[in-house]
Scaffold this motif. Structure first.
Motif, mmCIF file in Angstrom:
data_model
loop_
_atom_site.group_PDB
_atom_site.id
_atom_site.type_symbol
_atom_site.label_atom_id
_atom_site.label_comp_id
_atom_site.label_asym_id
_atom_site.label_seq_id
_atom_site.Cartn_x
_atom_site.Cartn_y
_atom_site.Cartn_z
ATOM 1 N N TRP A 97 54.325 26.708 41.229
ATOM 2 C CA TRP A 97 53.680 27.510 42.276
ATOM 3 C C TRP A 97 52.219 27.107 42.422
ATOM 4 O O TRP A 97 51.720 26.937 43.538
ATOM 5 C CB TRP A 97 53.802 29.001 41.973
ATOM 6 N N MET A 98 51.516 26.945 41.302
ATOM 7 C CA MET A 98 50.099 26.575 41.369
ATOM 8 C C MET A 98 49.918 25.260 42.132
ATOM 9 O O MET A 98 48.998 25.105 42.922
ATOM 10 C CB MET A 98 49.510 26.436 39.957
ATOM 11 N N ALA A 99 50.806 24.305 41.858
ATOM 12 C CA ALA A 99 50.658 22.988 42.475
ATOM 13 C C ALA A 99 51.113 22.952 43.925
ATOM 14 O O ALA A 99 50.758 22.023 44.661
ATOM 15 C CB ALA A 99 51.441 21.963 41.654
ATOM 16 N N SER A 100 51.880 23.952 44.355
ATOM 17 C CA SER A 100 52.420 23.882 45.730
ATOM 18 C C SER A 100 51.838 24.939 46.656
ATOM 19 O O SER A 100 52.075 24.900 47.867
ATOM 20 C CB SER A 100 53.945 24.022 45.698
ATOM 21 N N ALA A 101 51.071 25.910 46.114
ATOM 22 C CA ALA A 101 50.533 26.983 46.977
ATOM 23 C C ALA A 101 49.623 26.380 48.044
ATOM 24 O O ALA A 101 48.880 25.430 47.783
ATOM 25 C CB ALA A 101 49.752 27.981 46.121
ATOM 26 N N GLU A 102 49.695 26.915 49.240
ATOM 27 C CA GLU A 102 48.824 26.470 50.333
ATOM 28 C C GLU A 102 48.546 27.665 51.230
ATOM 29 O O GLU A 102 49.256 28.688 51.131
ATOM 30 C CB GLU A 102 49.475 25.330 51.116
ATOM 31 N N PRO A 103 47.488 27.593 52.056
ATOM 32 C CA PRO A 103 47.188 28.729 52.921
ATOM 33 C C PRO A 103 48.432 29.185 53.685
ATOM 34 O O PRO A 103 49.167 28.366 54.234
ATOM 35 C CB PRO A 103 46.099 28.175 53.850
ATOM 36 N N GLY A 104 48.680 30.493 53.642
ATOM 37 C CA GLY A 104 49.862 31.050 54.303
ATOM 38 C C GLY A 104 50.985 31.374 53.336
ATOM 39 O O GLY A 104 51.866 32.191 53.642
ATOM 40 N N THR A 105 51.001 30.740 52.138
ATOM 41 C CA THR A 105 52.034 31.058 51.142
ATOM 42 C C THR A 105 51.927 32.528 50.760
ATOM 43 O O THR A 105 50.828 33.043 50.577
ATOM 44 C CB THR A 105 51.828 30.206 49.854
ATOM 45 N N ARG A 106 53.082 33.207 50.668
ATOM 46 C CA ARG A 106 53.059 34.629 50.296
ATOM 47 C C ARG A 106 53.575 34.795 48.884
ATOM 48 O O ARG A 106 54.426 34.032 48.430
ATOM 49 C CB ARG A 106 53.886 35.453 51.290
ATOM 50 N N VAL A 107 53.026 35.816 48.205
ATOM 51 C CA VAL A 107 53.441 36.049 46.822
ATOM 52 C C VAL A 107 53.295 37.542 46.509
ATOM 53 O O VAL A 107 52.386 38.204 47.021
ATOM 54 C CB VAL A 107 52.598 35.197 45.836
ATOM 55 N N ALA A 108 54.216 38.049 45.688
ATOM 56 C CA ALA A 108 54.119 39.453 45.260
ATOM 57 C C ALA A 108 53.497 39.489 43.872
ATOM 58 O O ALA A 108 53.795 38.640 43.027
ATOM 59 C CB ALA A 108 55.511 40.073 45.237
ATOM 60 N N LEU A 109 52.613 40.458 43.653
ATOM 61 C CA LEU A 109 51.949 40.541 42.347
ATOM 62 C C LEU A 109 51.674 41.985 41.956
ATOM 63 O O LEU A 109 51.625 42.872 42.813
ATOM 64 C CB LEU A 109 50.664 39.717 42.324
ATOM 65 N N THR A 110 51.503 42.190 40.639
ATOM 66 C CA THR A 110 51.175 43.525 40.131
ATOM 67 C C THR A 110 49.660 43.729 40.182
ATOM 68 O O THR A 110 48.897 42.765 40.274
ATOM 69 C CB THR A 110 51.610 43.668 38.660
ATOM 70 N N ALA A 111 49.232 44.972 40.062
ATOM 71 C CA ALA A 111 47.798 45.273 39.965
ATOM 72 C C ALA A 111 47.283 44.817 38.600
ATOM 73 O O ALA A 111 48.058 44.675 37.654
ATOM 74 C CB ALA A 111 47.576 46.778 40.146
ATOM 75 N N PRO A 112 45.953 44.593 38.469
ATOM 76 C CA PRO A 112 45.401 44.118 37.205
ATOM 77 C C PRO A 112 45.584 45.123 36.083
ATOM 78 O O PRO A 112 45.447 46.330 36.307
ATOM 79 C CB PRO A 112 43.900 43.957 37.492
ATOM 80 N N LYS A 113 45.883 44.609 34.895
ATOM 81 C CA LYS A 113 45.886 45.485 33.728
ATOM 82 C C LYS A 113 45.691 44.664 32.464
ATOM 83 O O LYS A 113 45.745 43.432 32.504
ATOM 84 C CB LYS A 113 47.141 46.342 33.653
ATOM 85 N N GLY A 114 45.479 45.335 31.349
ATOM 86 C CA GLY A 114 45.335 44.641 30.080
ATOM 87 C C GLY A 114 44.170 45.175 29.272
ATOM 88 O O GLY A 114 43.233 45.753 29.816
ATOM 89 N N VAL A 115 44.268 44.981 27.950
ATOM 90 C CA VAL A 115 43.231 45.479 27.043
ATOM 91 C C VAL A 115 42.381 44.344 26.488
ATOM 92 O O VAL A 115 41.529 44.569 25.637
ATOM 93 C CB VAL A 115 43.864 46.286 25.881
ATOM 94 N N PHE A 116 42.632 43.130 26.971
ATOM 95 C CA PHE A 116 41.828 41.983 26.533
ATOM 96 C C PHE A 116 40.547 41.970 27.359
ATOM 97 O O PHE A 116 40.423 41.247 28.349
ATOM 98 C CB PHE A 116 42.635 40.697 26.704
ATOM 99 N N VAL A 117 39.609 42.823 26.973
ATOM 100 C CA VAL A 117 38.352 43.000 27.721
ATOM 101 C C VAL A 117 37.207 43.068 26.709
ATOM 102 O O VAL A 117 37.434 43.266 25.514
ATOM 103 C CB VAL A 117 38.383 44.290 28.585
ATOM 104 N N VAL A 118 36.000 42.931 27.219
ATOM 105 C CA VAL A 118 34.834 42.935 26.332
ATOM 106 C C VAL A 118 34.653 44.296 25.666
ATOM 107 O O VAL A 118 34.827 45.337 26.303
ATOM 108 C CB VAL A 118 33.580 42.564 27.158
ATOM 109 N N ASP A 119 34.325 44.263 24.367
ATOM 110 C CA ASP A 119 33.971 45.475 23.630
ATOM 111 C C ASP A 119 32.465 45.691 23.815
ATOM 112 O O ASP A 119 31.653 44.923 23.288
ATOM 113 C CB ASP A 119 34.315 45.272 22.146
ATOM 114 N N GLN A 120 32.125 46.723 24.569
ATOM 115 C CA GLN A 120 30.709 46.941 24.910
ATOM 116 C C GLN A 120 29.862 47.308 23.690
ATOM 117 O O GLN A 120 28.649 47.211 23.739
ATOM 118 C CB GLN A 120 30.579 48.045 25.981
ATOM 119 N N GLU A 121 30.527 47.737 22.599
ATOM 120 C CA GLU A 121 29.781 48.136 21.394
ATOM 121 C C GLU A 121 29.564 46.961 20.433
ATOM 122 O O GLU A 121 28.940 47.130 19.381
ATOM 123 C CB GLU A 121 30.569 49.215 20.619
ATOM 124 N N ALA A 122 30.097 45.790 20.767
ATOM 125 C CA ALA A 122 30.047 44.664 19.819
ATOM 126 C C ALA A 122 28.604 44.246 19.538
ATOM 127 O O ALA A 122 27.803 44.132 20.465
ATOM 128 C CB ALA A 122 30.818 43.475 20.397
#
Ligand code: FAD
Length: 232
Positions: A97-122
């Motif tokens: 998909w990465m190598a073939s995507a071009e303007p106009g290509t449609r794709v379904a995706l989930t909203a962002p999520k995850g706990v791999f984020v900066v620890d502000q207290e570090a």
């Protein structure tokens, strides 16, 4: 009353997580080839205006016949666009998909999520990863204030243009050797390790077992490993 309140809260959380699983349909508006196998794909969808995201989080794309989910970290999110940086390393649906995507290509995706984020207290931050890991790591690095204490290294043949401040780059060797060669403060910070699973776990074990870092001070995001498809 308290039980009713917590039941309601659980239901709200459940509904929220179900809603987050609903796929959004987006269109590709731009594709840039940043390296031999590195692509930057810009998507647009009206729903992006309602999305919230913390640098380091990822989305899942429904590819192929829609049943192959592949995970990509967000490079940036604005009111109208999501930018992804993906590699084409295999014959899997994500790489194709990465190598073939071009303007106009449609794709379904989930909203962002995850706990791999900066620890502000570090007290200080250690970023370690390979090419795929560089995407969330550089996005997280860019979100830190200039005053933050940062160490890190990315090991990858292809150097990725950063969002602002970069990370030291190596074109060969293992993640573990790269980390061993860094001059680190004597007391632990918080480490963010992203990329091939076994290489990440080697770094995690080194920080915990050889340097005595607490378990919670090492965050790992395993992105892929030889022989497994769609690792999460
Ligand atoms: C939380 C998370 C965030 C991620 N963020 C990004 C991102 O921002 N950008 C990005 O490019 N990738 C990212 N990845 C990794 C990406 O999801 C995987 O590389 C995915 O496996 C690629 O899908 P595929 O269909 O090409 O290959 P698959 O069908 O999943 O795998 C087929 C085979 O290809 C090989 N392979 C897969 N990935 C790689 C690789 N990276 N290098 C070498 N060989 C590989 C393996 O041998 C595997 O068995 C992320 C993964 C996770 C879990």
């Amino acid at each position: 009353m308290c039980t009713l309140g917590s039941t309601l809260l659980r239901m709200v959380n459940l509904v929220e997580s179900l809603v987050q699983r609903v796929l959004t349909t987006a269109s590709v508006v731009a594709v840039a080839r940043l390296g031999e196998s590195m692509y930057e794909v810009t998507l647009t969808a009206p729903a992006f205006g309602d999305w919230r995201y913390v640098p380091g989080q990822s989305v899942r794309l429904a590819l192929g016949n829609g049943l192959s989910l592949r995970t990509y970290s967000l490079w940036t999110l604005s009111e109208s666009t999501v930018v992804l940086r993906g590699f084409s390393h295999s014959d899997g649906p994500g790489s194709r998909w990465m190598a073939s995507a071009e303007p106009g290509t449609r794709v379904a995706l989930t909203a962002p999520k995850g706990v791999f984020v900066v620890d502000q207290e570090a007290p200080w931050h250690l970023f370690v990863g390979d090419d795929t890991g560089a995407v969330p790591l550089l996005a997280m690095r860019a979100a830190l204030p200039a005053s933050a204490s940062v160490r890190g290294v990315v090991v990858s043949r292809e150097e990725m243009p950063p969002l602002g401040a970069s990370l030291p780059w190596r074109s060969s060797g293992t993640l573990l050797d790269a980390v061993r060669s860094l001059e680190l403060p004597s007391s632990p910070g918080v480490a963010y390790v992203a990329g091939e699973q076994k290489a990440c776990l080697e770094v995690r074990d080194y920080l915990r077992n050889s340097l005595g870092w607490p378990r919670r001070a090492v965050k790992v995001s395993a992105h892929w490993t030889p022989g497994k498809r769609g690792l999460e």
